[in-house]
Design an enzyme around this catalytic site. Structure first.
Site, PDB file in Angstrom:
ATOM      1  N   THR A 132       0.840  -0.936   0.097  1.00  0.00           N
ATOM      2  CA  THR A 132      -0.070  -0.029  -0.120  1.00  0.00           C
ATOM      3  C   THR A 132       0.859   1.186   0.038  1.00  0.00           C
ATOM      4  O   THR A 132       2.020   1.015  -0.108  1.00  0.00           O
ATOM      5  CB  THR A 132      -0.846  -0.153   1.172  1.00  0.00           C
ATOM      6  OG1 THR A 132      -1.878   1.011   0.895  1.00  0.00           O
ATOM      7  CG2 THR A 132      -0.397  -0.052   2.490  1.00  0.00           C
TER       8      THR A 132
ATOM      9  N   LYS B 171       3.305   0.999  -3.932  1.00  0.00           N
ATOM     10  CA  LYS B 171       2.499   0.172  -5.055  1.00  0.00           C
ATOM     11  C   LYS B 171       3.299   0.175  -6.368  1.00  0.00           C
ATOM     12  O   LYS B 171       3.168  -0.660  -7.115  1.00  0.00           O
ATOM     13  CB  LYS B 171       1.182   0.578  -5.289  1.00  0.00           C
ATOM     14  CG  LYS B 171       0.278   0.304  -4.134  1.00  0.00           C
ATOM     15  CD  LYS B 171      -1.068   0.739  -4.456  1.00  0.00           C
ATOM     16  CE  LYS B 171      -2.194   0.189  -3.150  1.00  0.00           C
ATOM     17  NZ  LYS B 171      -3.424   0.644  -3.457  1.00  0.00           N
TER      18      LYS B 171
ATOM     19  N   ASP C  86      -7.106  -4.280  -6.937  1.00  0.00           N
ATOM     20  CA  ASP C  86      -7.765  -3.104  -6.549  1.00  0.00           C
ATOM     21  C   ASP C  86      -9.201  -2.964  -7.433  1.00  0.00           C
ATOM     22  O   ASP C  86     -10.266  -2.904  -7.080  1.00  0.00           O
ATOM     23  CB  ASP C  86      -7.226  -1.927  -6.340  1.00  0.00           C
ATOM     24  CG  ASP C  86      -6.443  -1.790  -4.997  1.00  0.00           C
ATOM     25  OD1 ASP C  86      -6.640  -2.396  -4.002  1.00  0.00           O
ATOM     26  OD2 ASP C  86      -5.228  -0.947  -5.071  1.00  0.00           O
TER      27      ASP C  86
ATOM     28  N   GLY D  97      -5.314   8.980  -9.256  1.00  0.00           N
ATOM     29  CA  GLY D  97      -4.421   8.116  -8.492  1.00  0.00           C
ATOM     30  C   GLY D  97      -4.425   6.814  -8.788  1.00  0.00           C
ATOM     31  O   GLY D  97      -4.997   6.102  -9.595  1.00  0.00           O
ATOM     32  N   GLY D  98      -3.745   5.999  -7.734  1.00  0.00           N
ATOM     33  CA  GLY D  98      -3.698   4.524  -7.875  1.00  0.00           C
ATOM     34  C   GLY D  98      -5.027   3.927  -7.732  1.00  0.00           C
ATOM     35  O   GLY D  98      -5.250   3.149  -8.807  1.00  0.00           O
ATOM     36  N   ALA D  99      -6.001   4.371  -7.098  1.00  0.00           N
ATOM     37  CA  ALA D  99      -7.366   3.400  -6.923  1.00  0.00           C
ATOM     38  C   ALA D  99      -7.856   3.951  -8.372  1.00  0.00           C
ATOM     39  O   ALA D  99      -8.575   3.057  -9.058  1.00  0.00           O
ATOM     40  CB  ALA D  99      -8.091   4.026  -5.895  1.00  0.00           C
TER      41      ALA D  99
HETATM   42  P1  NDP Z   1      -3.748   8.711  -4.450  1.00  0.00           P
HETATM   43  O1  NDP Z   1      -2.835   9.472  -3.439  1.00  0.00           O
HETATM   44  O2  NDP Z   1      -2.752   7.977  -5.612  1.00  0.00           O
HETATM   45  O3  NDP Z   1      -4.605   9.520  -5.309  1.00  0.00           O
HETATM   46  C1  NDP Z   1      -5.591  10.601  -4.873  1.00  0.00           C
HETATM   47  C2  NDP Z   1      -6.636  11.203  -5.825  1.00  0.00           C
HETATM   48  O4  NDP Z   1      -7.326  12.021  -5.167  1.00  0.00           O
HETATM   49  C3  NDP Z   1      -5.753  11.905  -6.776  1.00  0.00           C
HETATM   50  O5  NDP Z   1      -6.394  12.087  -8.109  1.00  0.00           O
HETATM   51  C4  NDP Z   1      -5.869  13.534  -6.169  1.00  0.00           C
HETATM   52  O6  NDP Z   1      -6.057  14.436  -7.302  1.00  0.00           O
HETATM   53  C5  NDP Z   1      -7.286  13.117  -5.748  1.00  0.00           C
HETATM   54  N1  NDP Z   1      -7.731  14.473  -4.521  1.00  0.00           N
HETATM   55  C6  NDP Z   1      -7.015  14.439  -3.318  1.00  0.00           C
HETATM   56  N2  NDP Z   1      -7.699  15.454  -2.617  1.00  0.00           N
HETATM   57  C7  NDP Z   1      -8.565  15.869  -3.903  1.00  0.00           C
HETATM   58  C8  NDP Z   1      -9.376  16.972  -3.381  1.00  0.00           C
HETATM   59  N3  NDP Z   1      -9.684  17.823  -2.374  1.00  0.00           N
HETATM   60  N4  NDP Z   1     -10.211  17.461  -4.430  1.00  0.00           N
HETATM   61  C9  NDP Z   1     -10.013  16.527  -5.528  1.00  0.00           C
HETATM   62  N5  NDP Z   1      -9.202  15.548  -5.819  1.00  0.00           N
HETATM   63  C10 NDP Z   1      -8.448  15.309  -4.807  1.00  0.00           C
HETATM   64  O7  NDP Z   1      -4.433   7.552  -3.577  1.00  0.00           O
HETATM   65  P2  NDP Z   1      -5.196   6.504  -4.015  1.00  0.00           P
HETATM   66  O8  NDP Z   1      -5.640   6.522  -5.371  1.00  0.00           O
HETATM   67  O9  NDP Z   1      -4.176   5.221  -3.671  1.00  0.00           O
HETATM   68  O10 NDP Z   1      -6.280   6.235  -2.789  1.00  0.00           O
HETATM   69  C11 NDP Z   1      -7.427   6.950  -3.095  1.00  0.00           C
HETATM   70  C12 NDP Z   1      -8.573   6.484  -2.073  1.00  0.00           C
HETATM   71  O11 NDP Z   1      -8.913   5.150  -2.594  1.00  0.00           O
HETATM   72  C13 NDP Z   1      -7.844   6.377  -0.689  1.00  0.00           C
HETATM   73  O12 NDP Z   1      -8.927   6.917   0.346  1.00  0.00           O
HETATM   74  C14 NDP Z   1      -8.017   4.983  -0.290  1.00  0.00           C
HETATM   75  O13 NDP Z   1      -8.250   4.683   0.947  1.00  0.00           O
HETATM   76  C15 NDP Z   1      -9.067   4.384  -1.320  1.00  0.00           C
HETATM   77  N6  NDP Z   1      -8.907   3.134  -1.699  1.00  0.00           N
HETATM   78  C16 NDP Z   1      -9.808   2.116  -1.220  1.00  0.00           C
HETATM   79  C17 NDP Z   1      -9.857   0.935  -1.633  1.00  0.00           C
HETATM   80  C18 NDP Z   1     -11.012  -0.005  -1.400  1.00  0.00           C
HETATM   81  O14 NDP Z   1     -10.789  -1.217  -1.235  1.00  0.00           O
HETATM   82  N7  NDP Z   1     -11.999   0.350  -0.979  1.00  0.00           N
HETATM   83  C19 NDP Z   1      -8.554   0.308  -2.142  1.00  0.00           C
HETATM   84  C20 NDP Z   1      -7.619   1.404  -2.678  1.00  0.00           C
HETATM   85  C21 NDP Z   1      -7.674   2.735  -2.531  1.00  0.00           C
HETATM   86  P3  NDP Z   1      -4.404  15.089  -7.719  1.00  0.00           P
HETATM   87  O15 NDP Z   1      -4.068  14.252  -8.736  1.00  0.00           O
HETATM   88  O16 NDP Z   1      -4.974  16.394  -8.453  1.00  0.00           O
HETATM   89  O17 NDP Z   1      -3.577  15.404  -6.594  1.00  0.00           O
END
Ligand code: NDP
Length: 284
Positions: free
Chosen positions: A67, A71, A107, A133-135
């Site tokens: 995590t 990743k 995922d 992002g990753g998800a």
């Molecule tokens: P990352 O840090 O890789 O990506 C985060 C994303 O959220 C980016 O696109 C970022 O945008 C965007 N973001 C963050 N804050 C804001 C905001 N205030 N307004 C708009 N966009 C925003 O994180 P992950 O993709 O790894 O994880 C994202 C979520 O998914 C987490 O909360 C995690 O817990 C959850 N998750 C859940 C899983 C499940 O099994 N249910 C599995 C994996 C993850 P920018 O690029 O502009 O910074």
């Protein structure tokens, strides 16, 4: 008669990792199946991933979950990658088979299973994904490979958003487009499935929700959240008010955990036990 005192070891490497509930869910599943496996929740700093990945082999662990922030950075230390992980460019699970490490990304597959369990398919659908992002990468690639027609990626960082759109257009059959997230965003008409794949609303920030025009959510639209803590996110509450069909992040979490269980043990996962354990954990 000789006894085996050695448990099979699996676990997770991450930082931060203290609040990751996966171990509770996997250990409940191992107990339910009578398997002598232990799931260790291990804090590994960014710069220590190489040493930690070597330890998976040295300790003869059966595998590991990866995590934040490992990743992507763990990939050079695995021997083989699944086709999906190659496209996504990130892994969340490694299986160790006699010293050969194989990496996959469950995922997106877990997300897809949480939809199919509800009778929802992605084939031919128009999907809007908030975040890049990753998800978002994992979910969008799996939906695209599964036959989604069009995918809009809504993201603040243009660079990150464009990279994902390019990847989808070049490496999958889906047609993808970037929507810049500068202010409040309208969900395009004709959207079948909307997914919050950002971290907005994650505990303890449960009073926050993505900045979209909630009045552009149509009744009957499928609205999904990756946030599992709190599963009843403000985002989903707003969607419910508009009579959307909502899918929370618990199903994705449990289903990716179930896929990981199967990859490590070769046995069918007790998904109901895993979901009940998570519900109990989050008091939902
Ligand atoms: P990352 O840090 O890789 O990506 C985060 C994303 O959220 C980016 O696109 C970022 O945008 C965007 N973001 C963050 N804050 C804001 C905001 N205030 N307004 C708009 N966009 C925003 O994180 P992950 O993709 O790894 O994880 C994202 C979520 O998914 C987490 O909360 C995690 O817990 C959850 N998750 C859940 C899983 C499940 O099994 N249910 C599995 C994996 C993850 P920018 O690029 O502009 O910074």
């Amino acid at each position: 008669m000789s006894k085996n005192y050695r448990s099979e070891l699996v676990g997770a490497f991450g930082c931060p990792i203290d609040e990751n509930p996966t171990g509770v869910m996997e250990e409940a599943a191992f107990r339910a199946k009578g398997l002598d496996y232990r799931y260790l929740t291990i804090k590994v700093e960014k710069e220590d991933i190489e040493t930690a990945m070597k330890a998976v082999k040295a300790l003869n662990m059966r595998g590991i979950n990866l995590t934040i922030p490992h990743k992507v950075s763990a990939i050079p230390y695995v021997d083989e990658l699944s086709p999906e992980a190659q496209i996504i460019g990130a892994i969340n699970i490694v299986v160790n088979t006699n010293g050969t490490l194989w990496g996959d990304n469950t995922d997106g597959k877990g997300f897809l299973k949480s939809l199919t369990d509800r009778g929802i398919t992605v084939e031919g659908k128009n999907i809007v994904i908030l975040g890049a992002g990753g998800a978002a990468r994992a979910i969008s690639v799996v939906c695209a490979l599964q036959g989604a027609k069009h995918i809009d990626i809504v993201n603040g960082s243009i660079e990150r958003g464009s990279e994902l759109v390019q990847l989808l257009n070049e490496k999958t059959p889906a047609d993808a487009r970037l929507i810049s997230w500068a202010g409040m965003v309208d969900i395009p008409a004709g959207t079948d499935i909307l997914v919050n794949a950002t971290s907005v609303g994650l505990y303890p920030h449960v009073d926050q929700k993505p900045n979209i025009n909630y009045d552009t959510i149509q009744a009957g639209m499928v609205v999904c959240d990756v946030i599992f803590n709190d599963p009843n996110s403000l985002f989903l509450q707003e969607a419910e008010k508009r009579e959307a069909v909502t899918v929370n992040g618990l199903g994705m979490l449990a289903n990716q955990g179930a896929l990981n269980f199967q990859l490590w043990t070769g046995q069918e996962a007790p998904v109901d036990v895993m979901i009940d354990t998570l519900r109990e954990e989050f008091g939902s």
